[in-house]
Design a protein around this motif. Sequence first.
Motif, PDB file in Angstrom:
ATOM      1  N   UNK A   1       0.722   0.692  -4.323  1.00 44.22           N
ATOM      2  CA  UNK A   1       0.515  -0.016  -3.043  1.00 44.22           C
ATOM      3  C   UNK A   1       0.766  -1.514  -3.230  1.00 44.22           C
ATOM      4  N   UNK A   2       0.340  -2.057  -4.365  1.00 46.34           N
ATOM      5  CA  UNK A   2       0.592  -3.479  -4.625  1.00 46.34           C
ATOM      6  C   UNK A   2       2.102  -3.750  -4.680  1.00 46.34           C
ATOM      7  N   UNK A   3       2.857  -2.865  -5.370  1.00 46.68           N
ATOM      8  CA  UNK A   3       4.310  -3.044  -5.469  1.00 46.68           C
ATOM      9  C   UNK A   3       4.943  -2.995  -4.082  1.00 46.68           C
ATOM     10  N   UNK A   4       4.532  -1.975  -3.293  1.00 47.81           N
ATOM     11  CA  UNK A   4       5.077  -1.840  -1.931  1.00 47.81           C
ATOM     12  C   UNK A   4       4.739  -3.057  -1.083  1.00 47.81           C
ATOM     13  N   UNK A   5       3.485  -3.531  -1.244  1.00 48.45           N
ATOM     14  CA  UNK A   5       3.013  -4.694  -0.478  1.00 48.45           C
ATOM     15  C   UNK A   5       3.892  -5.905  -0.769  1.00 48.45           C
ATOM     16  N   UNK A   6       4.139  -6.115  -2.082  1.00 50.48           N
ATOM     17  CA  UNK A   6       4.957  -7.279  -2.463  1.00 50.48           C
ATOM     18  C   UNK A   6       6.368  -7.124  -1.899  1.00 50.48           C
ATOM     19  N   UNK A   7       6.924  -5.892  -2.038  1.00 50.14           N
ATOM     20  CA  UNK A   7       8.288  -5.624  -1.588  1.00 50.14           C
ATOM     21  C   UNK A   7       8.429  -5.805  -0.072  1.00 50.14           C
TER      22      UNK A   7
ATOM     23  N   UNK B   1      -7.028  -8.930  -4.216  1.00 46.72           N
ATOM     24  CA  UNK B   1      -6.677 -10.062  -5.082  1.00 46.72           C
ATOM     25  C   UNK B   1      -5.163 -10.213  -5.172  1.00 46.72           C
ATOM     26  N   UNK B   2      -4.465  -9.070  -5.415  1.00 43.28           N
ATOM     27  CA  UNK B   2      -2.994  -9.125  -5.517  1.00 43.28           C
ATOM     28  C   UNK B   2      -2.405  -9.558  -4.172  1.00 43.28           C
TER      29      UNK B   2
ATOM     30  N   UNK C   1       0.670 -13.725  -0.855  1.00 39.79           N
ATOM     31  CA  UNK C   1       1.035 -14.142   0.507  1.00 39.79           C
ATOM     32  C   UNK C   1       0.581 -13.253   1.630  1.00 39.79           C
ATOM     33  N   UNK C   2      -0.356 -12.339   1.405  1.00 34.93           N
ATOM     34  CA  UNK C   2      -0.819 -11.482   2.515  1.00 34.93           C
ATOM     35  C   UNK C   2      -1.711 -12.271   3.450  1.00 34.93           C
ATOM     36  N   UNK C   3      -1.738 -11.816   4.695  1.00 33.03           N
ATOM     37  CA  UNK C   3      -2.570 -12.436   5.736  1.00 33.03           C
ATOM     38  C   UNK C   3      -4.032 -12.114   5.435  1.00 33.03           C
ATOM     39  N   UNK C   4      -4.941 -13.130   5.219  1.00 30.66           N
ATOM     40  CA  UNK C   4      -6.340 -12.801   4.878  1.00 30.66           C
ATOM     41  C   UNK C   4      -7.036 -11.964   5.952  1.00 30.66           C
TER      42      UNK C   4
END
Length: 434
Positions: free
Chosen positions: A90-96, A134-135, A140-143
Motif C-alpha cells: 500500500x505504501x508503494x502504491x500510495x507513493x506511485x 508515517x510513510x 506528501x499525503x494530505x493529512x
Amino acid sequence: MMDSQPGVADPVSDSERAQRAIQGLAGMGAAVINLSLIIAHWGQWNAVLSVVGVAAALIPLNTLFLEWLARKTSRAGVEAMRMAINMVCICLLGIQTRWSVLVWVFVPYNMLWYFGLDRWVRPRMALYLVVINAVALSTGAEPATAAAFSLIGIFGYLGTEKRGELLVQKHGLLEQAHQELQQLHQRALEQERLSSLGLMAASVAHEINNPMSYVTSNVDSLLQDLKDEPNLSAPLKEYVDDVLPATLDGIKRVNSIVSDLRRFSRGDYEGYVSYDFTAEVRTALRIARIQLGHVRVEEVLEDVGPVVGRPRQIVQVLVNLLVNAGQATPSGGVVRLVTRREGAQVRVEVRDTGSGMSEETKRHLFEPFFTTKPAGLGTGLGLSVSYGIIRAHGGRIEVESELGKGTCFTIDLPKVPTLPPETSSSGNLRAAGR
Ligand code: ADP
C-alpha cells in the motif's frame, strides 16, 4: 491449521473459519478497488503498472500462499507477515499514485479483513496504521485524508472484531448444545440397554424356575422314598443322611436366587407395602453375594420389624451399595453390613475397607452417569437412582470415605414414611463428607 477436538469449541480454528468465509469477498473487493485505481490513473502508465503489479502479487499471495503457509507454520506469524506485506504494497502504491483517495480506500478495507482473534491483532493493526501514516505524511499525503481513512479503518476494524467474537461465541454455544445432545443420546441408549437387560434377566429367571421346580420335587420325593426304605445299604444311607439333604439345600439356594432375580428385575409398578425389612436385606445380600466372593462379609442385622415402602427398590439400593463395596475392595478386605432400629427410623450401614474416594469423586458421586469405572463395568446410574429411591422414601443417604482406607454409606429410612415427599432422582445431590 490447528486440529480441533471433536465437540470442543476452539476459538483459533473458529476465527480461521470466519476468516475463510470472508476471503472470497475480500478478494473481490480488492479486485474492484484495483480496477478503479487503474481506471482513475488511465494514461499514467507507471501508476497503472504499479497497481497491476501489486494486485497480481497480492491477490494470490493473500489467498493461496499465506493460507498454505499458515497451515504449515503458525497462524499468528503468518498474519504478521501478511500485514507487513500489505503495508509495504500500500505504501508503494500510495507513493506511485501520489496517495490517491482510492489507495486510502485500501487502508480501512485491509483492516476489515478478519485476522484472527489472537492477542497480537490489535498491536498489528496499530503498527499497520502508524507505519502507513508515517510513510504517507512524509511522502506528501494530505493529512486530513490520512486521518479520515485511518479513523474509518479503526471503527471498521473494531466492528469486525466484535462480530468475530460473537461468531465464535455463537459457535461455542452451538458446540456445547451439540455435545449435550450427544450425551443425552448416549444416556438414552444406556437406559434402553439396562431396561432390556432387566427384562432379559426376568425371562431367564422365569425359564430356570420351571425346570428347577421339578428338580426340587423329584429330589425331594427320592429322599422321602429312600427314607421309607427299611434296609438301606451303607452308601444309600449316606445319600439319605448327607448327599440328598445337601443337594436339596443347594437347590433351595438356586431357587431363592432365581426368585429374588425375578422379583428384582420385574419392571412393573410397585406400590407402598408393609414388608419385612430384614428379609429384604438378606435378599439383597444373596443377590450381591457373587460380587462379594473375594471379601469377608460381616453381617450385623438387628430385627427391625416391618417397614413401609417399596421393598424391591430398597433391595435395589442395597444391592448397588454392596456391589460397589465389593468392587472397591481388594481380596481379603471386609464389607460390613449393619442394620438397626433407631426410634422411628431404620439405619443401614454398608462399610468397606476398599479404595475409598477422592474429594472429586465424592463431589459427583450421586450425579447421574458419573462413574470412575471402565466402560462396560460402570454406568454411573446406581447411586443417582439409589439417592432418588431413598429420598422418595423420605430417607437420607450419606457417605463417608477416605482415599485408600474405605467407604461407609449410611441410610436412614423412616419405618413409616409420610407420603413420598420427592420422587426425582437428582436435584441438589451432595455427598456428606467426613
Ligand atoms: P457405577 O458403579 O456404575 O460407577 P454408581 O453411581 O453406583 O455407578 O457409583 C458412582 C461412582 O462412585 C463409582 O464409579 C465409584 O467411583 C464411586 N463409588 C461408589 N461406591 C464406592 C465405594 N464403596 N468405594 C469407592 N468408590 C465408590
